[in-house]
Design a protein around this motif. Sequence first.
Motif, PDB file in Angstrom:
ATOM      1  N   LEU A  65      49.987  45.529  13.822  1.00 49.92           N
ATOM      2  CA  LEU A  65      48.592  45.908  14.038  1.00 49.92           C
ATOM      3  C   LEU A  65      47.966  45.097  15.173  1.00 49.92           C
ATOM      4  CD1 LEU A  65      46.350  47.709  12.925  1.00 49.92           C
ATOM      5  CD2 LEU A  65      45.747  45.863  11.376  1.00 49.92           C
ATOM      6  N   ARG A  66      48.304  43.827  15.259  1.00 46.01           N
ATOM      7  CA  ARG A  66      47.760  42.965  16.316  1.00 46.01           C
ATOM      8  C   ARG A  66      48.192  43.455  17.694  1.00 46.01           C
ATOM      9  NH1 ARG A  66      49.671  37.956  18.830  1.00 46.01           N
ATOM     10  NH2 ARG A  66      51.581  38.424  17.726  1.00 46.01           N
ATOM     11  N   ASN A  67      49.468  43.829  17.824  1.00 46.15           N
ATOM     12  CA  ASN A  67      49.949  44.330  19.109  1.00 46.15           C
ATOM     13  C   ASN A  67      49.287  45.661  19.470  1.00 46.15           C
ATOM     14  OD1 ASN A  67      51.619  42.159  19.495  1.00 46.15           O
ATOM     15  ND2 ASN A  67      53.409  43.153  18.650  1.00 46.15           N
TER      16      ASN A  67
ATOM     17  N   GLY B 188      48.720  53.134  22.883  1.00 44.55           N
ATOM     18  CA  GLY B 188      48.139  52.214  21.910  1.00 44.55           C
ATOM     19  C   GLY B 188      47.721  52.904  20.632  1.00 44.55           C
ATOM     20  N   THR B 189      47.214  54.118  20.753  1.00 48.45           N
ATOM     21  CA  THR B 189      46.828  54.884  19.569  1.00 48.45           C
ATOM     22  C   THR B 189      48.054  55.245  18.742  1.00 48.45           C
ATOM     23  OG1 THR B 189      44.945  55.784  20.774  1.00 48.45           O
ATOM     24  CG2 THR B 189      45.604  56.937  18.784  1.00 48.45           C
ATOM     25  N   ILE B 190      49.118  55.679  19.408  1.00 46.62           N
ATOM     26  CA  ILE B 190      50.361  55.984  18.696  1.00 46.62           C
ATOM     27  C   ILE B 190      50.891  54.718  18.022  1.00 46.62           C
ATOM     28  CG2 ILE B 190      52.778  56.657  19.007  1.00 46.62           C
ATOM     29  CD1 ILE B 190      51.807  58.583  21.165  1.00 46.62           C
ATOM     30  N   TRP B 191      50.859  53.605  18.735  1.00 44.99           N
ATOM     31  CA  TRP B 191      51.325  52.324  18.192  1.00 44.99           C
ATOM     32  C   TRP B 191      50.514  51.945  16.954  1.00 44.99           C
ATOM     33  CZ3 TRP B 191      55.084  49.668  21.156  1.00 44.99           C
ATOM     34  CH2 TRP B 191      55.479  48.463  20.644  1.00 44.99           C
ATOM     35  N   LEU B 192      49.197  52.145  17.019  1.00 46.39           N
ATOM     36  CA  LEU B 192      48.320  51.828  15.895  1.00 46.39           C
ATOM     37  C   LEU B 192      48.648  52.687  14.681  1.00 46.39           C
ATOM     38  CD1 LEU B 192      45.795  50.273  14.872  1.00 46.39           C
ATOM     39  CD2 LEU B 192      44.445  52.185  15.720  1.00 46.39           C
ATOM     40  N   VAL B 193      48.824  53.978  14.876  1.00 44.63           N
ATOM     41  CA  VAL B 193      49.142  54.875  13.766  1.00 44.63           C
ATOM     42  C   VAL B 193      50.486  54.502  13.139  1.00 44.63           C
ATOM     43  CG1 VAL B 193      49.725  57.273  13.204  1.00 44.63           C
ATOM     44  CG2 VAL B 193      47.719  56.779  14.587  1.00 44.63           C
ATOM     45  N   LEU B 194      51.482  54.212  13.975  1.00 42.39           N
ATOM     46  CA  LEU B 194      52.788  53.844  13.440  1.00 42.39           C
ATOM     47  C   LEU B 194      52.746  52.518  12.689  1.00 42.39           C
ATOM     48  CD1 LEU B 194      55.166  54.884  16.364  1.00 42.39           C
ATOM     49  CD2 LEU B 194      54.869  56.009  14.150  1.00 42.39           C
ATOM     50  N   SER B 195      51.997  51.560  13.199  1.00 41.56           N
ATOM     51  CA  SER B 195      51.927  50.270  12.510  1.00 41.56           C
ATOM     52  C   SER B 195      51.169  50.385  11.190  1.00 41.56           C
ATOM     53  CB  SER B 195      51.291  49.211  13.406  1.00 41.56           C
ATOM     54  OG  SER B 195      49.947  49.522  13.658  1.00 41.56           O
TER      55      SER B 195
END
Length: 64
Positions: free
Chosen positions: A5-7, A47-54
């Motif tokens: 989530l931080r990343n 970043g949005t994709i990364w956020l959803v995956l995390s």
Amino acid sequence: MKLSLRNAVLILLTGMLLLAVGASLRSDQNKFSNPIILTALAIEFLGTIWLVLSLNQRRKRNKI
């Protein structure tokens, strides 16, 4: 880079900062064809994709 989530938040903040820089620069080009803004939008998308995956990974980990 670790899926956390931080990343994800750091990637989103970087994209927002780049969007602010691209919007504040004086340019002869149309604002939507500005390469800085297009790059920032691509970073925001990742970043949005990364956020959803995390968040999904965190939900699965805490569900068990």
